[in-house]
Design an enzyme around this catalytic site. Structure first.
Site, mmCIF file in Angstrom:
data_model
loop_
_atom_site.group_PDB
_atom_site.id
_atom_site.type_symbol
_atom_site.label_atom_id
_atom_site.label_comp_id
_atom_site.label_asym_id
_atom_site.label_seq_id
_atom_site.Cartn_x
_atom_site.Cartn_y
_atom_site.Cartn_z
ATOM 1 N N GLU A 85 84.145 25.019 45.837
ATOM 2 C CA GLU A 85 83.350 26.076 45.558
ATOM 3 C C GLU A 85 83.962 27.528 45.488
ATOM 4 O O GLU A 85 84.782 27.638 46.465
ATOM 5 C CB GLU A 85 82.174 26.320 46.428
ATOM 6 C CG GLU A 85 81.121 27.490 46.231
ATOM 7 C CD GLU A 85 79.904 27.297 47.362
ATOM 8 O OE1 GLU A 85 79.454 26.197 47.756
ATOM 9 O OE2 GLU A 85 79.383 28.409 47.371
ATOM 10 N N LYS A 268 73.957 25.969 55.346
ATOM 11 C CA LYS A 268 74.687 25.393 54.211
ATOM 12 C C LYS A 268 75.981 26.212 54.243
ATOM 13 O O LYS A 268 77.126 25.764 54.124
ATOM 14 C CB LYS A 268 73.828 25.593 53.076
ATOM 15 C CG LYS A 268 74.507 25.021 51.811
ATOM 16 C CD LYS A 268 75.759 25.664 51.038
ATOM 17 C CE LYS A 268 76.120 24.760 49.803
ATOM 18 N NZ LYS A 268 76.979 25.524 49.054
ATOM 19 N N ASP A 284 85.182 12.571 58.591
ATOM 20 C CA ASP A 284 83.999 12.331 58.089
ATOM 21 C C ASP A 284 82.996 13.481 58.040
ATOM 22 O O ASP A 284 82.520 13.813 58.747
ATOM 23 C CB ASP A 284 83.575 11.191 59.031
ATOM 24 C CG ASP A 284 82.338 10.346 58.355
ATOM 25 O OD1 ASP A 284 81.657 11.003 57.565
ATOM 26 O OD2 ASP A 284 81.870 9.311 58.888
ATOM 27 N N HIS A 382 81.152 36.264 43.883
ATOM 28 C CA HIS A 382 80.816 34.963 43.124
ATOM 29 C C HIS A 382 81.276 35.063 41.649
ATOM 30 O O HIS A 382 82.127 34.224 40.918
ATOM 31 C CB HIS A 382 79.568 34.473 43.141
ATOM 32 C CG HIS A 382 79.483 33.333 44.369
ATOM 33 N ND1 HIS A 382 80.046 32.092 44.171
ATOM 34 C CD2 HIS A 382 78.790 33.350 45.430
ATOM 35 C CE1 HIS A 382 79.609 31.417 45.167
ATOM 36 N NE2 HIS A 382 78.740 32.248 45.936
HETATM 37 C C1 MEV Z 1 76.682 29.394 49.202
HETATM 38 O O1 MEV Z 1 77.278 28.452 48.955
HETATM 39 C C2 MEV Z 1 76.237 29.735 50.488
HETATM 40 C C3 MEV Z 1 75.324 31.018 50.916
HETATM 41 O O2 MEV Z 1 73.998 30.664 50.160
HETATM 42 C C4 MEV Z 1 74.871 30.852 52.510
HETATM 43 C C5 MEV Z 1 73.817 31.889 52.834
HETATM 44 O O3 MEV Z 1 72.968 32.181 51.868
HETATM 45 O O4 MEV Z 1 73.752 32.344 53.886
HETATM 46 C C6 MEV Z 1 75.726 32.611 50.491
#
Ligand code: MEV
Length: 431
Positions: A85, A268, A284, A382
């Site tokens: 990513e 995430k 892992d 991004h």
């Molecule tokens: C993207 O990979 C991760 C985010 O969505 C985390 C977040 O929203 O805190 C930017």
């Protein structure tokens, strides 16, 4: 759907890598270039890969980058990330640069193994009988891994409870094992399997599952950092006051506490960094992922793995705590040459040190996402990286890539149609 000649895939595991590649090439009509992709060897040779998993036909490389600016417990550390990513490495490095450095800690490397016992006539009495023979049972577990004992680890405790289930009462035993610098699954599972026959004799029940728990509750790591208002203001190039950024991040954090939809995404983002280091060190990541999300809902509603608050100066303080079961020995950490390289770059000597670094990365990653989301939004950063890929895919070459990418970002329209349009205009102008 492609109908394949399944016959050729029978006993695929008995074939050599070259034979398997030939079968895949024929069955899926691979071009010579595609076949060459399977045959290409990078840092992980086909020979090692073939010893790691079954039915190997190739390897699958990831970008490998290093996060910079991390000062963890007073030590400057360069941290390798394996991740596909865009922006994750840059975000972590930037979060570390803006921070005061990270203070970290980690528990002793204690893992939990579970043994399920069914069909006990009296489950409560069975637990009592088993625990009365604790010493003998721990001795059996000790005998299962002499290397671990020699390195100072080994089984520590045996606990038991009765679980009411829809299929009747079951006994659940917990074996707590100090696994030292291993992730621990092999050591723990071997001990559980060795203990099982004696446990059946003592309990009069039937032992079913004997398996490690990935909720490594006793093996947590923590990190803490301060982000000064001044640095936060600077990060917005003066567009926002430091206090405003702190408040916006606190609102973002509160949002995650109140909404599971948001908490999942916030976590995430944390795992973006954590998994990248876990993969780079051959560990892992599924174990870490399941443990992290389970811990986020342990004895409470699912929530964020981090905490943010203001200190008395009004600066932002971030904290993280989660189970991190990563090792330095065994499995891919030993066999994957890149994992060995990562450990060398990190300079860690124990699994606890690695867990502490990983916790710091998780916190940095979360701060970076919250700061971006609460200020300019994440799409700008991004999109800048993504736009280069889009430009290349639209056919841009050499210097055109930069121009097409910049123009798409300026227009806030990053897609292949826009890239083709800009490229066409650019080339026409040159004629
Ligand atoms: C993207 O990979 C991760 C985010 O969505 C985390 C977040 O929203 O805190 C930017």
């Amino acid at each position: 759907m492609i109908f394949m000649n399944k016959e050729k895939f029978r006993e695929f595991y008995k074939k050599s890598v070259a034979e398997r590649q030939q079968i895949v090439t024929e069955e899926f009509s691979l071009s010579p270039e595609e076949k060459a992709l399977l045959q290409k060897e990078g840092s992980l040779s086909l020979e090692i890969a073939n010893r790691m998993i079954e039915n190997v036909v190739g390897t699958f490389p990831f970008p490998y980058g290093v996060a910079t600016n991390f000062v963890i417990d007073g030590k400057e550390i360069i941290i390798p990330f394996a991740i596909e990513e865009p922006s994750v490495v840059a975000a972590a490095s930037n979060a570390a640069r803006l921070s005061s450095g990270f203070e970290t800690s980690a528990d002793e490397p204690i893992m939990i193994g579970q043994i399920q016992i069914v069909k006990c006539k009296n489950p409560n009495a069975a637990v009592k009988k088993i625990l009365a023979k604790k010493k003998e049972l721990l001795e059996i577990a000790r005998g299962a891994d002499v290397t671990l004992l020699n390195s100072g680890g080994g089984p520590r405790k045996l606990l038991g409870v009765v679980l009411p289930t829809e299929r009747g009462k079951m006994v659940a035993l917990q074996l707590l094992v100090d696994v030292r610098d291993a992730m621990g699954a092999n050591a723990v599972n071997t001990m559980l399997e060795k203990m099982a026959p004696r446990i059946e004799e003592i309990s009069g029940g039937q032992v079913r599952l004997r398996i490690i728990s990935n909720l490594a509750l006793h093996r947590k790591a923590r990190a803490k950092a301060v982000w000064a208002k001044k640095m936060l203001e600077e990060s917005t190039k003066g567009q926002m006051k430091g206090e405003e950024v702190v408040e916006a991040i606190l609102d973002a954090h509160e949002f995650a506490k109140a909404s599971q939809l948001r908490a999942t995404t916030s976590n995430k983002g944390i795992m973006n960094g954590i998994d990248a280091v876990v993969i780079a060190t051959g560990n892992d990541f599924r174990a870490i992922e399941s443990g992290a999300h389970s811990f986020a809902a342990y004895k409470k509603e699912y929530g964020p793995l981090t905490k943010f608050y203001k200190n008395k100066n009004g600066d932002l303080v971030g904290e993280i705590e989660l189970p991190i079961a990563t090792g330095l020995i065994g499995g891919a950490t030993k066999t994957h040459p890149m994992a060995q390289l990562s450990l060398k770059i990190l300079g860690v000597k124990t699994a606890q040190e690695l867990a502490r670094i990983i916790a710091a990365v998780g916190l940095a990653q979360n701060f970076a996402a919250l700061r971006a989301l609460a200020t300019e939004g994440i799409q700008r950063g991004h999109m800048r990286l993504h736009s280069k890929n889009v430009a290349i895919m639209a056919g841009a070459k050499g210097k055109e890539i930069e121009v097409v990418s910049e123009k798409m970002v300026e227009a806030k329209e990053v897609n292949s149609a826009k890239a083709s349009q800009i490229l066409k205009e650019l080339r026409e102008r040159k004629k």
